[in-house]
Design a protein around this motif. Structure first.
Motif, PDB file in Angstrom:
ATOM      1  N   ARG A  65       2.091   4.782  -1.100  1.00  0.00           N
ATOM      2  CA  ARG A  65       1.510   5.965  -1.754  1.00  0.00           C
ATOM      3  C   ARG A  65       2.439   7.156  -1.571  1.00  0.00           C
ATOM      4  O   ARG A  65       3.147   7.223  -0.559  1.00  0.00           O
ATOM      5  CB  ARG A  65       0.151   6.328  -1.132  1.00  0.00           C
ATOM      6  CG  ARG A  65      -0.947   5.312  -1.395  1.00  0.00           C
ATOM      7  CD  ARG A  65      -2.265   5.729  -0.735  1.00  0.00           C
ATOM      8  NE  ARG A  65      -2.108   5.906   0.716  1.00  0.00           N
ATOM      9  CZ  ARG A  65      -2.184   4.914   1.597  1.00  0.00           C
ATOM     10  NH1 ARG A  65      -2.405   3.689   1.193  1.00  0.00           N
ATOM     11  NH2 ARG A  65      -2.036   5.137   2.889  1.00  0.00           N
ATOM     12  N   ASP A 104       0.846  -1.219   0.000  1.00  0.00           N
ATOM     13  CA  ASP A 104       0.000   0.000   0.000  1.00  0.00           C
ATOM     14  C   ASP A 104       0.875   1.261   0.000  1.00  0.00           C
ATOM     15  O   ASP A 104       0.681   2.159   0.841  1.00  0.00           O
ATOM     16  CB  ASP A 104      -0.902   0.034   1.253  1.00  0.00           C
ATOM     17  CG  ASP A 104      -2.061  -0.936   1.153  1.00  0.00           C
ATOM     18  OD1 ASP A 104      -2.222  -1.533   0.077  1.00  0.00           O
ATOM     19  OD2 ASP A 104      -2.775  -1.103   2.157  1.00  0.00           O
ATOM     20  N   ARG A 112       2.774  11.648  -2.214  1.00  0.00           N
ATOM     21  CA  ARG A 112       2.155  12.913  -2.657  1.00  0.00           C
ATOM     22  C   ARG A 112       3.003  14.089  -2.182  1.00  0.00           C
ATOM     23  O   ARG A 112       3.768  13.964  -1.205  1.00  0.00           O
ATOM     24  CB  ARG A 112       0.712  13.043  -2.150  1.00  0.00           C
ATOM     25  CG  ARG A 112       0.583  13.182  -0.649  1.00  0.00           C
ATOM     26  CD  ARG A 112      -0.874  13.430  -0.231  1.00  0.00           C
ATOM     27  NE  ARG A 112      -1.028  13.300   1.207  1.00  0.00           N
ATOM     28  CZ  ARG A 112      -0.862  14.285   2.086  1.00  0.00           C
ATOM     29  NH1 ARG A 112      -0.502  15.489   1.684  1.00  0.00           N
ATOM     30  NH2 ARG A 112      -1.053  14.065   3.382  1.00  0.00           N
TER      31      ARG A 112
END
Ligand SMILES: C[S@@+](CC[C@H](N)C(=O)[O-])C[C@H]1O[C@@H](n2cnc3c(N)ncnc32)[C@H](O)[C@@H]1O
Length: 375
Positions: free
Chosen positions: A360, A358, A362
């Motif tokens: 991620r 998982d 940003r």
């Protein structure tokens, strides 16, 4: 703590574009001298008391700045978003009020001061682009001998102390990555390579139920540890400080949120897998790893900001080496050099190899990006 750290709620209230604009000023080689001069003349603090005319300000500061110089700082400061002019009176913008006063809600004065050194150094960038060698970060990796790391970090304690205000005032930018996190879902947080523990302190203040650990090799230095502990005590925050080498000693048990800020950007490509494996081993199953750092995300505006920062670092390294050439073989600056900024996608592969899933990434506020992953 010397001045109160902002709460996570106050950090979350500042709009993204405003924080991004404030950080961008510190990375802009033309805007930065204007900001510094404005601060040296106390203009933000003086205008915080109310709008003022050029003549009024010049009369107050006749011994420090001619009225022409003052006008230049004020007008350029208007262009860079620090001041606004209305009916011949200058006033402070929300941006300056939010970030550049001693009691600003998101005080970034430590960042500005850290960047002061880049003003004289920027002219060394062309030479740096011709002559920089590759960085040697082996001492930061798990391959390095614990004794060599202890010697290196002992010698680096003074640098860490000199960086305290910078790390402290920019902890709010790291913490922004956690504004949307459900901290109630966590119990044990550990920040590794915690520096002055300001980031750990913001999390503890936001969620008092958390057991918060700050792990830092420089806490082996009694003075550095004492100042950090005193700052936490003054803020009334119960953060456990651990003088540990993360690569060679066990971390506290049952960690379900593991953070490491501005650490991976200091690692070379060979050094990251060992760190990822250590962090994976330290995290409880189901736990979250969160890294906030100067990572390239692939978004043009974000990556431009990372490039601007790294260019300033390289210019400053070159400037320092010219100013005081290397003579001592044990000089830490032998390790200086080019290490390309980490991209989120390559770091995601490092984390996946260590077993994380998982994953991620940003942008938080350019040049800071967040990578998070689960065990
Ligand atoms: C660039 S500083 C960042 C400090 C803090 N995380 C922040 O962002 O404000 C990286 C920190 O990691 C610490 N560090 C590096 N290697 C370490 C190790 N093996 N064990 C513990 N701390 C380490 C350094 O001493 C330094 O304080």
């Amino acid at each position: 703590m010397p001045s109160a750290l902002p709460s996570l709620a106050a950090i979350a209230r500042v709009p993204d574009d405003l924080v991004a604009a404030a950080v961008a000023l510190c990375l802009d080689a033309a805007a930065l001298p204007v900001l510094l001069r404005a601060l040296d003349l106390d203009l933000p603090a003086r205008l915080a008391r109310g709008p003022a005319t050029l003549d009024g300000l010049a009369a107050e500061e006749a011994d420090r700045a001619t009225s022409v110089a003052l006008e230049m700082v004020l007008e350029l400061g208007c262009g860079f978003g620090l001041f606004a002019r209305r009916d011949r009176r200058y006033e402070l913008t929300v941006l300056a009020r939010t970030c550049f006063l001693a009691d600003s809600p998101l005080r970034l004065l430590g960042l500005v001061e850290r960047h002061r050194r880049y003003v004289a150094a920027i002219a060394a960038l062309p030479a740096a682009l011709r002559e920089t060698k590759r960085a040697d970060r082996r001492v930061w990796s798990s391959e390095a001998d614990a004794g060599a790391q202890a010697d290196y970090f002992r010698a680096r304690a003074a640098f860490n102390e000199a960086s305290r205000d910078y790390f402290r005032d920019t902890a709010s930018l790291l913490a922004r990555a956690h504004c949307r996190r459900d901290l109630a879902a966590h119990r044990v947080v550990c920040d590794v390579g915690a520096g002055p523990a300001a980031f750990a302190a913001i999390l503890k203040a936001a969620a008092p139920h958390l057991q918060v650990h700050a792990v830092e090799i420089t806490y082996e230095d009694p003075a550095y540890l004492a100042t950090t502990a005193e700052d936490l005590r003054a803020a009334g925050l119960d953060v456990a400080l651990h003088a540990l080498n993360v690569l060679h000693e066990p971390l506290p048990p049952a960690i379900d949120l593991l953070t490491a800020n501005r650490l991976f950007s200091g690692l070379d490509r060979d050094g990251a897998d060992g760190w990822a494996e250590r962090l994976y081993a330290a995290l409880a199953p189901g736990g979250t790893l969160a890294l906030v750092d100067f990572f390239a995300t692939g978004e043009p505006a974000h990556d431009r900001s990372v490039a601007a920062l790294v260019a300033l670092w390289m210019a400053w390294n070159r400037h320092e080496l010219q100013r005081a050439p290397l003579t001592d073989p044990s000089d830490d600056r032998h390790a200086w050099g080019w290490n390309p900024p980490w991209r989120c996608d390559e770091l995601a592969r490092v984390l996946a190899r260590a077993g994380f899933h998982d994953i991620r990434a940003r942008s938080v506020v350019p040049p800071f990006a967040l990578i998070e992953a689960r065990k």
